[in-house]
Scaffold this active site. Structure first.
Site, PDB file in Angstrom:
ATOM      1  N   ASP A 124      -3.752  -5.555   6.788  1.00 53.86           N
ATOM      2  CA  ASP A 124      -2.451  -6.219   6.902  1.00 53.86           C
ATOM      3  C   ASP A 124      -1.841  -6.003   8.280  1.00 53.86           C
ATOM      4  OD1 ASP A 124      -1.962  -3.500   6.546  1.00 53.86           O
ATOM      5  OD2 ASP A 124      -1.124  -3.729   4.543  1.00 53.86           O
ATOM      6  N   ASN A 170       4.979   2.214  -5.134  1.00 49.96           N
ATOM      7  CA  ASN A 170       5.167   1.164  -6.155  1.00 49.96           C
ATOM      8  C   ASN A 170       3.838   0.588  -6.644  1.00 49.96           C
ATOM      9  OD1 ASN A 170       4.347  -0.338  -3.962  1.00 49.96           O
ATOM     10  ND2 ASN A 170       6.157  -1.655  -3.869  1.00 49.96           N
ATOM     11  N   HIS A 187       1.459  -0.669  -4.695  1.00 46.69           N
ATOM     12  CA  HIS A 187       0.887  -1.743  -3.870  1.00 46.69           C
ATOM     13  C   HIS A 187      -0.409  -1.304  -3.198  1.00 46.69           C
ATOM     14  CE1 HIS A 187       3.274  -0.806   0.140  1.00 46.69           C
ATOM     15  NE2 HIS A 187       2.191  -0.070   0.037  1.00 46.69           N
ATOM     16  N   GLU A 211       2.569  -6.426  -3.146  1.00 45.58           N
ATOM     17  CA  GLU A 211       3.650  -5.764  -3.868  1.00 45.58           C
ATOM     18  C   GLU A 211       3.582  -6.126  -5.355  1.00 45.58           C
ATOM     19  OE1 GLU A 211       4.963  -3.635  -2.111  1.00 45.58           O
ATOM     20  OE2 GLU A 211       6.069  -4.332  -0.361  1.00 45.58           O
TER      21      GLU A 211
END
Ligand code: PGA
Length: 242
Positions: A67, A136, A138, A143
């Site tokens: 990313d 979280n 991810h 996400e």
């Protein structure tokens, strides 16, 4: 999905570093998927050390990063281009022409996604994909969401991710709001996946990924469906596992 629990981050670094080095030694043109963040840093140190000892060359290795932020110049010290150059690529003999990143500043994100998918395919597919995991759940910047994604796409970062990464930018207001990330499909097509997580802050996400249902609400849970995915975690990250 396999789970390997280690006492120290150094032991994890050695275990994951050896996988990458063996892969490249066996097939020097292998495409390796790299991740940024704090988790893989000790692994990159291990790899640089082995390179410095003359134990491995990366000159024919191809690299694909997971990313990159949008609206951030690649020269910015918080870009993932910069991170990879500082922590790994600038310290080994990888050919700059073999280094691939998503363009977070692409004019057309759909085209950019197609370009990356093609490049991965032309490189023979990713042989080993390194991952971290967000608090979280991810992976990359996938996400929690209602659906699993496929190829790379532009994503709006969640508050949880912004809270985790704002420290690098000296405040949330200076942090990009969007990133371009490989999708779940692109990650899952890697032949082998190694996920690194250390520390108590990751314990909840690890428990959800391993013991929870497979759901896009915890993107890492999809690794339960991968034929060759291993989690390399320390005791603190493993502390909530059943
Ligand atoms: P970290 O980030 O390695 O810096 O904890 C992991 C991630 O958010 O994917």
């Amino acid at each position: 999905m396999k789970v390997m629990i280690y006492k120290t981050a150094e032991e994890i670094a050695e275990a994951v570093g050896r996988i990458i080095i063996k892969r490249v030694a066996d097939e020097p043109t292998s495409a390796i998927g790299f991740a940024t963040g704090a988790s893989p840093v000790p692994t990159y140190e291990y790899i640089v050390n082995e390179f410095n000892k003359g134990n491995i060359s990366f000159k024919d290795m191809k690299t694909f990063n997971l990313d990159e932020y949008c609206d951030l110049p690649v020269e910015d010290i918080n870009s993932y281009h910069y991170f990879m150059n500082e922590n790994l690529f600038g310290k080994i003999d990888v050919n700059p022409e073999n280094i691939n990143f998503l363009d977070g500043n692409a004019e057309d994100y759909d085209k950019e996604s197609q370009r990356y998918a093609e490049a991965i395919k032309n490189a023979g597919g990713i042989k080993v994909q390194i991952l971290g995991i967000g608090t979280n759940g991810h992976i990359g910047f996938n996400e929690p969401a209602d659906e699993f994604t496929d190829e790379a796409f532009k994503v709006k970062l969640t508050q949880s991710t912004r809270d985790s990464n704002a420290k690098y930018f000296g405040g949330e207001e200076k942090m990009p709001k969007y990133a371009m990330t490989m999708g779940i499909g692109s990650i899952m097509r890697a032949k082998e996946i190694v996920l690194i997580a250390t520390g108590e802050a990751k314990a909840k996400a690890i428990a959800a990924a391993v013991n929870g249902e497979v759901t896009p609400q915890c993107p890492a849970s999809v690794l339960q469906n991968h034929p060759n995915a291993t989690l390399f975690i320390d005791e603190a990250a493993a502390s909530l596992l059943k």
